[in-house]
Design a protein around this motif. Structure first.
Motif, mmCIF file in Angstrom:
data_model
loop_
_atom_site.group_PDB
_atom_site.id
_atom_site.type_symbol
_atom_site.label_atom_id
_atom_site.label_comp_id
_atom_site.label_asym_id
_atom_site.label_seq_id
_atom_site.Cartn_x
_atom_site.Cartn_y
_atom_site.Cartn_z
ATOM 1 N N GLY A 1 -4.849 -7.451 -2.585
ATOM 2 C CA GLY A 1 -6.096 -6.819 -2.172
ATOM 3 C C GLY A 1 -7.060 -7.709 -1.419
ATOM 4 N N ASP A 2 -6.789 -9.010 -1.335
ATOM 5 C CA ASP A 2 -7.643 -9.872 -0.516
ATOM 6 C C ASP A 2 -7.586 -9.400 0.927
ATOM 7 O OD1 ASP A 2 -8.446 -11.507 -2.588
ATOM 8 O OD2 ASP A 2 -7.027 -13.113 -2.128
ATOM 9 N N GLU A 3 -8.692 -9.533 1.613
ATOM 10 C CA GLU A 3 -8.778 -9.056 2.992
ATOM 11 C C GLU A 3 -8.671 -10.199 3.992
ATOM 12 O OE1 GLU A 3 -11.584 -5.202 1.971
ATOM 13 O OE2 GLU A 3 -12.470 -6.899 3.045
ATOM 14 N N VAL A 4 -8.048 -9.883 5.122
ATOM 15 C CA VAL A 4 -7.907 -10.829 6.221
ATOM 16 C C VAL A 4 -8.417 -10.133 7.481
ATOM 17 C CG1 VAL A 4 -6.329 -12.223 7.587
ATOM 18 C CG2 VAL A 4 -5.907 -11.917 5.133
ATOM 19 N N ILE A 5 -9.428 -10.710 8.090
ATOM 20 C CA ILE A 5 -10.004 -10.136 9.306
ATOM 21 C C ILE A 5 -9.140 -10.535 10.493
ATOM 22 C CG2 ILE A 5 -12.006 -10.108 10.851
ATOM 23 C CD1 ILE A 5 -13.723 -10.743 8.344
ATOM 24 N N VAL A 6 -8.754 -9.520 11.273
ATOM 25 C CA VAL A 6 -7.934 -9.722 12.469
ATOM 26 C C VAL A 6 -8.639 -9.018 13.626
ATOM 27 C CG1 VAL A 6 -5.682 -9.384 13.534
ATOM 28 C CG2 VAL A 6 -5.836 -9.741 11.058
ATOM 29 N N PRO A 7 -9.189 -9.766 14.579
ATOM 30 C CA PRO A 7 -9.817 -9.125 15.736
ATOM 31 C C PRO A 7 -8.771 -8.379 16.578
ATOM 32 C CG PRO A 7 -10.524 -11.410 15.539
ATOM 33 C CD PRO A 7 -9.374 -11.215 14.595
ATOM 34 N N THR A 8 -9.197 -7.269 17.145
ATOM 35 C CA THR A 8 -8.315 -6.499 18.032
ATOM 36 C C THR A 8 -8.600 -6.879 19.472
ATOM 37 O OG1 THR A 8 -9.872 -4.663 18.261
ATOM 38 C CG2 THR A 8 -8.297 -4.553 16.427
ATOM 39 N N PRO A 9 -7.647 -6.760 20.364
ATOM 40 C CA PRO A 9 -6.229 -6.542 20.104
ATOM 41 C C PRO A 9 -5.622 -7.774 19.431
ATOM 42 C CG PRO A 9 -6.542 -7.017 22.430
ATOM 43 C CD PRO A 9 -7.906 -6.951 21.806
ATOM 44 N N TYR A 10 -4.493 -7.589 18.778
ATOM 45 C CA TYR A 10 -3.918 -8.654 17.970
ATOM 46 C C TYR A 10 -2.406 -8.745 18.186
ATOM 47 C CZ TYR A 10 -2.814 -4.519 15.296
ATOM 48 O OH TYR A 10 -2.359 -3.274 14.939
ATOM 49 N N TRP A 11 -1.860 -9.857 17.759
ATOM 50 C CA TRP A 11 -0.420 -10.070 17.768
ATOM 51 C C TRP A 11 0.132 -9.416 16.499
ATOM 52 C CZ3 TRP A 11 2.506 -14.693 15.654
ATOM 53 C CH2 TRP A 11 3.824 -14.711 16.134
ATOM 54 N N PRO A 12 1.127 -8.530 16.596
ATOM 55 C CA PRO A 12 1.587 -7.743 15.443
ATOM 56 C C PRO A 12 1.991 -8.558 14.218
ATOM 57 C CG PRO A 12 2.540 -6.878 17.458
ATOM 58 C CD PRO A 12 1.828 -8.146 17.825
ATOM 59 N N THR A 13 2.506 -9.755 14.387
ATOM 60 C CA THR A 13 2.924 -10.554 13.246
ATOM 61 C C THR A 13 1.766 -10.856 12.302
ATOM 62 O OG1 THR A 13 4.741 -11.515 14.486
ATOM 63 C CG2 THR A 13 4.036 -12.735 12.556
ATOM 64 N N PHE A 14 0.538 -10.907 12.817
ATOM 65 C CA PHE A 14 -0.609 -11.160 11.949
ATOM 66 C C PHE A 14 -0.666 -10.118 10.818
ATOM 67 C CE2 PHE A 14 -3.079 -13.120 15.727
ATOM 68 C CZ PHE A 14 -2.543 -14.359 15.477
ATOM 69 N N LEU A 15 -0.576 -8.846 11.173
ATOM 70 C CA LEU A 15 -0.694 -7.795 10.167
ATOM 71 C C LEU A 15 0.475 -7.832 9.189
ATOM 72 C CD1 LEU A 15 -1.998 -4.695 12.173
ATOM 73 C CD2 LEU A 15 -3.240 -6.655 11.258
ATOM 74 N N ASP A 16 1.673 -8.059 9.713
ATOM 75 C CA ASP A 16 2.852 -8.137 8.848
ATOM 76 C C ASP A 16 2.723 -9.273 7.842
ATOM 77 O OD1 ASP A 16 3.924 -6.039 10.325
ATOM 78 O OD2 ASP A 16 5.160 -7.356 11.588
ATOM 79 N N SER A 17 2.262 -10.436 8.297
ATOM 80 C CA SER A 17 2.117 -11.591 7.407
ATOM 81 C C SER A 17 1.093 -11.328 6.310
ATOM 82 C CB SER A 17 1.717 -12.837 8.197
ATOM 83 O OG SER A 17 2.751 -13.237 9.044
ATOM 84 N N VAL A 18 0.050 -10.594 6.643
ATOM 85 C CA VAL A 18 -0.983 -10.256 5.657
ATOM 86 C C VAL A 18 -0.409 -9.278 4.629
ATOM 87 C CG1 VAL A 18 -3.208 -9.114 5.310
ATOM 88 C CG2 VAL A 18 -2.899 -10.693 7.234
ATOM 89 N N ARG A 19 0.185 -8.201 5.116
ATOM 90 C CA ARG A 19 0.668 -7.140 4.218
ATOM 91 C C ARG A 19 1.777 -7.619 3.284
ATOM 92 N NH1 ARG A 19 0.473 -3.319 9.142
ATOM 93 N NH2 ARG A 19 -1.560 -2.315 8.872
ATOM 94 N N VAL A 20 2.741 -8.376 3.811
ATOM 95 C CA VAL A 20 3.858 -8.822 2.985
ATOM 96 C C VAL A 20 3.386 -9.755 1.869
ATOM 97 C CG1 VAL A 20 4.614 -10.877 4.266
ATOM 98 C CG2 VAL A 20 6.308 -9.442 3.114
ATOM 99 N N ASN A 21 2.216 -10.338 2.022
ATOM 100 C CA ASN A 21 1.658 -11.231 1.006
ATOM 101 C C ASN A 21 0.600 -10.551 0.143
ATOM 102 O OD1 ASN A 21 2.981 -13.870 1.294
ATOM 103 N ND2 ASN A 21 2.297 -13.654 3.417
ATOM 104 N N GLY A 22 0.564 -9.218 0.177
ATOM 105 C CA GLY A 22 -0.328 -8.467 -0.697
ATOM 106 C C GLY A 22 -1.749 -8.320 -0.197
ATOM 107 N N GLY A 23 -2.009 -8.819 1.008
ATOM 108 C CA GLY A 23 -3.359 -8.726 1.559
ATOM 109 C C GLY A 23 -3.593 -7.423 2.294
ATOM 110 N N THR A 24 -4.841 -7.212 2.636
ATOM 111 C CA THR A 24 -5.240 -6.028 3.389
ATOM 112 C C THR A 24 -5.818 -6.481 4.719
ATOM 113 O OG1 THR A 24 -5.782 -4.874 1.335
ATOM 114 C CG2 THR A 24 -6.753 -4.004 3.383
#
Length: 168
Positions: free
Chosen positions: A28-51
């Motif tokens: 549930g920890d959050e990671v801010i990703v400015p748009t537009p973004y490189w898709p791997t950023f979101l995958d790395s966050v989600r696979v580690n339980g982040g939002t």
């Protein structure tokens, strides 16, 4: 014959991001990703339980996160801010003043870490990019700079030639 060693340079870069998030994110920890973004950023966050929290940028601002945009995205659950300059895919390059303004907001939130993606630091036109820690050296204790050789040295796939490999 010519052989390709997996895109090792790129894999190491992705692994740096993944491991940093794996070591620090709680569910549930959050990671801010400015748009537009490189898709791997979101995958790395989600696979580690982040939002992932997408922070909208605007073409009028050169697709760069502004201090107001950062303030709007920050919550008590924010653990990381991911920034890259030059940005992928936008090409956005933050100036020293823009980074200093973002750093001022980050100082108000001392528990937020910064993943400073500088993979494209050697690819730019005009003024060279400024490193976040040149604009805000006091953030060094909570900034992880990630880089690699795949872009700067055009090493997306390491190639080698060997007759011995044909015998394998």
């Amino acid at each position: 014959s010519t052989h390709c060693i997996s895109s090792a340079a790129s894999d190491v870069y992705k692994r740096q991001q993944y491991l940093a998030l794996a070591a620090t994110l709680d569910e549930g920890d959050e990671v801010i990703v400015p748009t537009p973004y490189w898709p791997t950023f979101l995958d790395s966050v989600r696979v580690n339980g982040g939002t992932p929290v997408l922070a909208a940028t605007d073409q009028a601002d050169g697709f760069k996160l502004t201090p107001d945009g950062l303030r709007q995205a920050l919550t008590p659950r924010t653990k990381w801010l991911i920034l890259n300059s030059p940005g992928n895919p936008s090409g956005a390059v933050y100036s020293r003043d823009e980074l200093a303004a973002l750093a001022a907001v980050l100082r108000e939130h001392p528990s937020v870490l910064v993943l400073w993606d500088e993979m494209y630091e050697e690819i730019w036109f005009g003024e060279p990019p400024t490193h976040l820690l040149r604009a805000a050296p006091d953030l060094a204790g909570r900034t992880l700079a990630v880089n690699g050789v795949s872009k700067a040295y055009a090493m997306t796939c390491l190639l080698y030639t060997s007759d011995a490999a044909d015998d394998m």
